[in-house]
Enzyme design. Structure first.
Site, PDB file in Angstrom:
ATOM      1  N   ILE A 104       3.013   6.151  -3.308  1.00  0.00           N
ATOM      2  CA  ILE A 104       2.978   6.462  -4.739  1.00  0.00           C
ATOM      3  C   ILE A 104       1.840   5.702  -5.440  1.00  0.00           C
ATOM      4  CG2 ILE A 104       4.737   4.722  -5.348  1.00  0.00           C
ATOM      5  CD1 ILE A 104       4.223   8.164  -7.021  1.00  0.00           C
ATOM      6  N   ALA A 105       1.521   4.528  -4.932  1.00  0.00           N
ATOM      7  CA  ALA A 105       0.423   3.749  -5.519  1.00  0.00           C
ATOM      8  C   ALA A 105      -0.909   4.463  -5.271  1.00  0.00           C
ATOM      9  CB  ALA A 105       0.405   2.345  -4.936  1.00  0.00           C
ATOM     10  N   CYS A 153       0.856  -1.200   0.000  1.00  0.00           N
ATOM     11  CA  CYS A 153       0.000   0.000   0.000  1.00  0.00           C
ATOM     12  C   CYS A 153       0.889   1.246   0.000  1.00  0.00           C
ATOM     13  CB  CYS A 153      -0.890  -0.014   1.237  1.00  0.00           C
ATOM     14  SG  CYS A 153      -1.958  -1.452   1.289  1.00  0.00           S
ATOM     15  N   LYS A 163      10.830   2.684 -10.099  1.00  0.00           N
ATOM     16  CA  LYS A 163      12.234   3.021 -10.290  1.00  0.00           C
ATOM     17  C   LYS A 163      12.913   3.120  -8.946  1.00  0.00           C
ATOM     18  CE  LYS A 163      12.589   6.566  -8.607  1.00  0.00           C
ATOM     19  NZ  LYS A 163      12.244   7.161  -7.271  1.00  0.00           N
ATOM     20  N   SER A 215      -0.981  -6.459   1.005  1.00  0.00           N
ATOM     21  CA  SER A 215      -0.188  -5.786   2.031  1.00  0.00           C
ATOM     22  C   SER A 215       0.327  -6.837   3.002  1.00  0.00           C
ATOM     23  CB  SER A 215      -1.058  -4.766   2.766  1.00  0.00           C
ATOM     24  OG  SER A 215      -0.355  -4.240   3.868  1.00  0.00           O
ATOM     25  N   ARG A 216       1.387  -6.458   3.734  1.00  0.00           N
ATOM     26  CA  ARG A 216       1.835  -7.337   4.808  1.00  0.00           C
ATOM     27  C   ARG A 216       0.785  -7.370   5.909  1.00  0.00           C
ATOM     28  NH1 ARG A 216       6.945  -4.073   6.237  1.00  0.00           N
ATOM     29  NH2 ARG A 216       5.388  -2.488   5.800  1.00  0.00           N
TER      30      ARG A 216
END
Ligand SMILES: NC(=O)c1ccc[n+]([C@@H]2O[C@H](COP(=O)([O-])OP(=O)(O)OC[C@H]3O[C@@H](n4cnc5c(N)ncnc54)[C@H](OP(=O)(O)O)[C@@H]3O)[C@@H](O)[C@H]2O)c1
Length: 334
Positions: free
Chosen positions: A14-15, A11, A96, A36-37
């Protein structure tokens, strides 16, 4: 048209801020699930975008209703999860920098090629049409022969708990910000660039580099001077200096989405011309370009991915040799 079905690993800010809204704008892509963890975090994030929540990245990779995975994990975790996603038969759009070493980038590119899967590095700025205009102006000889390229990406400090201050997660300004001017130099000066020298400022408190600079050159002696920092006043620009003028972008890596981008041309006689480029959402263009490549059967990984990672290795090596800066990264991170 069948859209490419995306799963998201983590989560990440940037997403949520950029890539999920972009995926929802693009007809060629559809976000399906986020892993997600932590299940509660996945549920909160998924609820914002009307997608499914999954606990654990591995479980998302095992789903057969996902064609492609977007990986916005901390940089040092990219290589492991790109490898696992490719092994699970998923196309991969990785944030990136795609990897922290050239060896990792080469291995992952080869893995994608063998599996016939598409692998791309999310340098969204490359998809903004302002750079294609610069390339066109250079090809038309508007500023004569290119002599040098200068680029800067600098931002103010992040919150103290940010992943960029964690050496074990691939933090530091070179990997977070320096990669942009470096990729832009490759775009405009080509693939024969070599690192001549570099400096990385080591921050003892966080044990990461918080800024630096690199000098590169082509075999013909065209130079690229790149600088970057994450404890600075904001700057996101580049300039190509030619024998008869110069071309400048003042919002090179983060152009505004709601107004035209400006490409400034200074001619040898002192006059200037401004060319504008219609507003564009580069995150959406990046998603569309990736989804189109997947729908066409996947392209061979861009060789610029490995070239870029090699240049990053060289920049670090030169900085260590020149300044004695030892970034003390854990074994295997670089
Ligand atoms: N293309 C661009 O414009 C752009 C812009 C910003 C960042 N990025 C890149 O995107 C990546 C993520 O950046 P970000 O600022 O969005 O990061 P972030 O908000 O800190 O998100 C990273 C995510 O990774 C997951 N994660 C897994 N293991 C972790 C660990 N040990 N520590 C912390 N997080 C862990 C977490 O998701 P869960 O807890 O949900 O599992 C977390 O939400 C970086 O590689 C960065 O370079 C790209």
């Amino acid at each position: 048209m069948t859209p490419v079905r995306f799963g998201i690993l983590g989560c990440a800010a940037i997403a949520g801020r950029r890539m999920l809204p972009a995926m929802r704008q693009v007809a060629e892509a559809v976000p399906v699930a986020v892993a997600s963890r932590d299940l509660a975090r996945a549920e909160e994030f998924a609820g914002r975008f009307g997608i499914e929540a999954v606990e654990g990245y591995e479980r998302l990779l095992a789903r057969d209703d996902i064609d492609a995975v977007y990986i916005p994990l901390p940089t040092a975790l990219h290589a492991e999860w790109i490898g696992r996603a490719l092994a699970a038969g998923k196309h991969v759009l990785a944030e990136k920098p795609l990897a922290t070493t050239a060896a990792q980038a080469a291995a992952l590119s080869a893995q994608a090629r063998r599996a016939g899967l598409h692998l791309a590095e999310n340098f969204m700025f490359l998809h903004h049409p302002q750079h294609a205009l610069v390339s066109e102006l250079l090809a038309d000889g508007v500023i004569g022969e290119p002599r040098s390229f200068t680029a800067e990406f600098r931002v103010p400090p992040f919150a103290p708990d940010d992943i960029r201050y964690r050496p074990g997660l691939g933090g530091g300004a070179l990997l977070d910000l320096g990669v942009y001017p470096l990729r832009a130099a490759q775009l405009h000066l080509g693939d024969a660039l070599r690192v001549v020298g570099s400096v990385l400022r080591h921050d003892a408190e966080h044990d990461v580099d918080t800024g630096g600079a690199a000098l590169l050159a082509t075999p013909e002696g065209v130079t690229a001077q790149l600088s970057f920092g994450m404890a600075d006043a904001y700057r996101s620009r580049y300039e190509v200096v030619g024998s008869r003028g110069r071309i400048r972008l003042d919002r090179a890596f983060t152009p505004p989405e709601d107004r035209p981008a400006v490409v400034l041309i200074e001619h040898g006689d002192g006059t200037t011309t401004e060319r504008t480029v219609a507003p564009a959402v580069q995150f959406a263009l990046s998603v569309r370009s990736f989804a189109e490549a997947v729908r066409q059967g996947g392209a061979v990984p861009d060789p610029a991915i490995v070239r870029q990672a090699r240049l990053l290795d060289d920049i670090r090596d030169r900085a260590r040799a020149g300044t004695g800066a030892d970034l003390r990264l854990p074994e295997g991170t670089y």
